[in-house]
Design an enzyme around this catalytic site. Structure first.
Site, short mmCIF file in Angstrom:
data_model
loop_
_atom_site.label_atom_id
_atom_site.label_comp_id
_atom_site.label_asym_id
_atom_site.label_seq_id
_atom_site.Cartn_x
_atom_site.Cartn_y
_atom_site.Cartn_z
N SER A 1 5.17 -3.41 -7.28
CA SER A 1 6.10 -2.86 -5.89
C SER A 1 6.10 -5.35 -6.16
O SER A 1 4.36 -5.18 -6.09
CB SER A 1 6.46 -2.54 -4.99
OG SER A 1 6.80 -3.47 -4.71
N TYR B 1 3.04 2.00 2.01
CA TYR B 1 3.34 2.00 0.09
C TYR B 1 2.35 0.53 -0.47
O TYR B 1 2.46 0.10 -1.63
CB TYR B 1 4.83 1.71 0.72
CG TYR B 1 5.20 1.57 -0.55
CD1 TYR B 1 5.82 2.48 -1.56
CD2 TYR B 1 6.03 0.61 -0.77
CE1 TYR B 1 6.18 2.42 -2.88
CE2 TYR B 1 6.59 -0.18 -2.18
CZ TYR B 1 6.71 0.77 -2.87
OH TYR B 1 7.77 0.49 -4.43
#
Length: 282
Positions: free
Chosen positions: A141, A154
């Site tokens: 990501s 996250y």
């Protein structure tokens, strides 16, 4: 660099029953690759494989379990032979203030996003090294290098994935095993439901799938989506701290503000947390 054909190559995709994983499997199958879809949703994996057609098969897989991951890779090898390419795609995300995050969500993100990748690399890379070739592609990501408010855990898992792969890549140098990490911004999937994109455009699953096919054909370590994200970050990081913080606030979405008062993510996040509880009670 010469493009490597995908026809006939054996590719395993984790978290492939839906979303980005499903799109990756679809694009790979279209190139003529033999695609194994692994997912906790066994029925979903098989349904997706049947819908894609070609040489595509669905298998049961819990990436957080080393035993499950090993069984998945063994099943693929029994079906076709050793895996040429592993795509670590499975991931989960909880969004909200750091001090309101349930412990189960915290643990689940580390179990899937980080330990799942480590399990895959530890199981697949040594066999690839012994054969002198192979490729592991990990969907990380933009949060591997950024940390939006509301995505602290996250982002921590994705920072860790990037660091882990950087170290392993150095260990595998000269072995014939390629490692790649793809770092997309916000993608239009259930995982990102209700979140904001900041200054970057909203990506579609096919954008990530195309990047996966491209990086397998012409290997490189880092891929950011959109492509301008990496040079923009490099430019911002040379600024003094106060200026850097100001620019980052304009670029990076505040996910706490984006999701405040919304129940859009409730169903998804309840299932993420439930998955952890189920796994820890068995």
């Amino acid at each position: 660099m010469t493009s490597k054909p995908l026809t006939g190559r054996i590719v395993a995709v984790t978290g492939g029953a839906q979303g980005i994983g499903k799109e990756i499997a679809t694009h790979l199958a279209a190139t003529g690759a033999r695609v194994a879809i692994g997912d906790r949703d066994r029925d979903g994996a098989r349904t997706t494989a049947a819908a894609i057609g070609g040489t595509t098969v669905g298998f049961d897989l819990d990436v957080s379990s080393r035993e499950s991951f090993a069984a998945f890779l063994n099943a693929v090898e029994q079906e076709w032979g050793p895996v040429d390419v592993l795509v670590n795609n499975a991931g989960v995300m909880w969004v909200g203030p750091f001090d309101e995050e349930p412990e189960a969500a915290q643990r689940r993100q580390f179990d899937v996003n980080l330990h799942g990748v480590i399990n895959g690399v530890k199981l697949a890379a040594p066999a690839m090294r012994s054969r002198g070739h192979g490729h592991i592609v990990t969907i990380a990501s933009a949060a591997s290098k950024l940390a939006p408010p509301g995505e602290s855990t996250y982002a921590a898992t994705k920072h860790a994935v990037y660091g882990y792969l950087t170290g392993v890549r150095a260990e595998l140098r000269g072995s014939g095993v390629e490692l790649s990490v793809i770092m997309p911004g916000v993608v239009d999937t259930e995982l990102a439901k209700g979140t904001a994109t900041g200054s970057a455009k909203l990506l579609q699953p096919q954008d990530v799938a195309k990047a996966v096919v491209s990086v397998i054909q012409k290997p490189r370590f880092e891929v950011t989506l959109p492509s301008y994200v990496d040079p923009a970050l490099r430019l911002v990081n040379v600024l003094p701290r106060l200026a850097r913080d100001f620019v980052m606030r304009q670029m990076i979405p505040n996910q706490i503000e984006a999701t405040a008062g919304s129940s859009e993510r409730a169903d998804y996040e309840s299932r993420v947390i439930a998955s952890d509880k189920q796994g820890r009670n068995t």
